[in-house]
Design a protein around this motif. Structure first.
Motif, PDB file in Angstrom:
ATOM      1  N   TYR A  54     -31.569  -3.329  29.991  1.00 43.35           N
ATOM      2  CA  TYR A  54     -32.190  -2.007  30.098  1.00 43.35           C
ATOM      3  C   TYR A  54     -31.229  -0.959  30.659  1.00 43.35           C
ATOM      4  O   TYR A  54     -31.657   0.046  31.214  1.00 43.35           O
ATOM      5  CB  TYR A  54     -33.455  -2.087  30.966  1.00 43.35           C
ATOM      6  CG  TYR A  54     -34.635  -2.717  30.274  1.00 43.35           C
ATOM      7  CD1 TYR A  54     -35.726  -1.952  29.866  1.00 43.35           C
ATOM      8  CD2 TYR A  54     -34.675  -4.079  30.011  1.00 43.35           C
ATOM      9  CE1 TYR A  54     -36.817  -2.526  29.230  1.00 43.35           C
ATOM     10  CE2 TYR A  54     -35.758  -4.670  29.376  1.00 43.35           C
ATOM     11  CZ  TYR A  54     -36.819  -3.886  28.984  1.00 43.35           C
ATOM     12  OH  TYR A  54     -37.894  -4.454  28.354  1.00 43.35           O
ATOM     13  N   ARG A  57     -31.844   2.833  30.913  1.00 44.01           N
ATOM     14  CA  ARG A  57     -33.296   3.079  30.864  1.00 44.01           C
ATOM     15  C   ARG A  57     -33.982   2.745  32.171  1.00 44.01           C
ATOM     16  O   ARG A  57     -35.058   3.266  32.454  1.00 44.01           O
ATOM     17  CB  ARG A  57     -33.939   2.282  29.736  1.00 44.01           C
ATOM     18  CG  ARG A  57     -33.405   2.678  28.380  1.00 44.01           C
ATOM     19  CD  ARG A  57     -34.160   2.055  27.236  1.00 44.01           C
ATOM     20  NE  ARG A  57     -34.320   0.623  27.394  1.00 44.01           N
ATOM     21  CZ  ARG A  57     -35.184  -0.115  26.694  1.00 44.01           C
ATOM     22  NH1 ARG A  57     -35.948   0.457  25.801  1.00 44.01           N
ATOM     23  NH2 ARG A  57     -35.264  -1.409  26.877  1.00 44.01           N
ATOM     24  N   ARG A 105     -40.336  -7.651  31.361  1.00 42.62           N
ATOM     25  CA  ARG A 105     -40.220  -6.704  30.244  1.00 42.62           C
ATOM     26  C   ARG A 105     -41.569  -6.036  29.969  1.00 42.62           C
ATOM     27  O   ARG A 105     -41.638  -4.831  29.726  1.00 42.62           O
ATOM     28  CB  ARG A 105     -39.746  -7.410  28.979  1.00 42.62           C
ATOM     29  CG  ARG A 105     -38.298  -7.761  28.974  1.00 42.62           C
ATOM     30  CD  ARG A 105     -37.983  -8.548  27.695  1.00 42.62           C
ATOM     31  NE  ARG A 105     -36.719  -9.201  27.783  1.00 42.62           N
ATOM     32  CZ  ARG A 105     -35.599  -8.717  27.250  1.00 42.62           C
ATOM     33  NH1 ARG A 105     -35.618  -7.598  26.593  1.00 42.62           N
ATOM     34  NH2 ARG A 105     -34.482  -9.375  27.398  1.00 42.62           N
ATOM     35  N   GLU A 106     -42.624  -6.828  30.006  1.00 44.31           N
ATOM     36  CA  GLU A 106     -43.974  -6.265  29.781  1.00 44.31           C
ATOM     37  C   GLU A 106     -44.314  -5.249  30.862  1.00 44.31           C
ATOM     38  O   GLU A 106     -44.880  -4.195  30.576  1.00 44.31           O
ATOM     39  CB  GLU A 106     -44.998  -7.402  29.765  1.00 44.31           C
ATOM     40  CG  GLU A 106     -46.392  -6.969  29.406  1.00 44.31           C
ATOM     41  CD  GLU A 106     -47.350  -8.141  29.313  1.00 44.31           C
ATOM     42  OE1 GLU A 106     -48.479  -7.985  29.791  1.00 44.31           O
ATOM     43  OE2 GLU A 106     -46.967  -9.190  28.776  1.00 44.31           O
ATOM     44  N   ASP A 109     -42.015  -2.167  29.900  1.00 41.97           N
ATOM     45  CA  ASP A 109     -42.195  -1.520  28.601  1.00 41.97           C
ATOM     46  C   ASP A 109     -43.437  -0.625  28.534  1.00 41.97           C
ATOM     47  O   ASP A 109     -43.451   0.357  27.802  1.00 41.97           O
ATOM     48  CB  ASP A 109     -42.231  -2.552  27.479  1.00 41.97           C
ATOM     49  CG  ASP A 109     -40.858  -3.172  27.245  1.00 41.97           C
ATOM     50  OD1 ASP A 109     -39.851  -2.593  27.708  1.00 41.97           O
ATOM     51  OD2 ASP A 109     -40.798  -4.253  26.628  1.00 41.97           O
TER      52      ASP A 109
END
Length: 112
Positions: A54, A57, A105-106, A109
């Motif tokens: 990431y 980000r 990640r969940e 995201d």
């Protein structure tokens, strides 16, 4: 631990990283007591991978709860490992305990 994971030595440094980050911050809180050490070591690998994947980000910050007690209290951290995703200093997501890379990640995201 990935080079992209910041490791503040005190609350002032933690706050500086928050102010300077132009992207959301994944604050990963760790502890050094026996029950937390192994889980935190495993999560070092997960967060290191997230920091690499990431880049640009998310800013990843490995935060020792004994070195950054004000940040720990501010975000309601009661155990380690714990995670807080911060946008402009405000908590938008939380996680506690060992998590898989897919779970982290969940968590990210849905807010990026």
């Amino acid at each position: 631990m990935a080079k992209r994971v910041h490791q503040p030595r005190e609350d002032a440094e933690f706050d500086f990283i928050l102010r300077m980050s132009k992207v959301p911050v994944l604050a990963y809180f760790t502890g050094a007591w026996p029950k937390a050490i192994e889980a935190c070591r495993v999560m070092d690998l997960v967060v290191g991978g997230i920091a690499d994947d990431y880049t640009g980000r998310v800013t990843a910050v490995r935060t020792d709860i004994t070195r950054c007690p004000a940040a720990t209290e501010r975000y309601g951290i009661t155990g380690a490992p714990s995670y807080v995703l911060l946008k402009e200093g405000e908590a938008v997501a939380h996680g506690t305990g060992p998590m898989t890379i897919a779970e982290v990640r969940e968590l990210l995201d849905g807010h990026l």
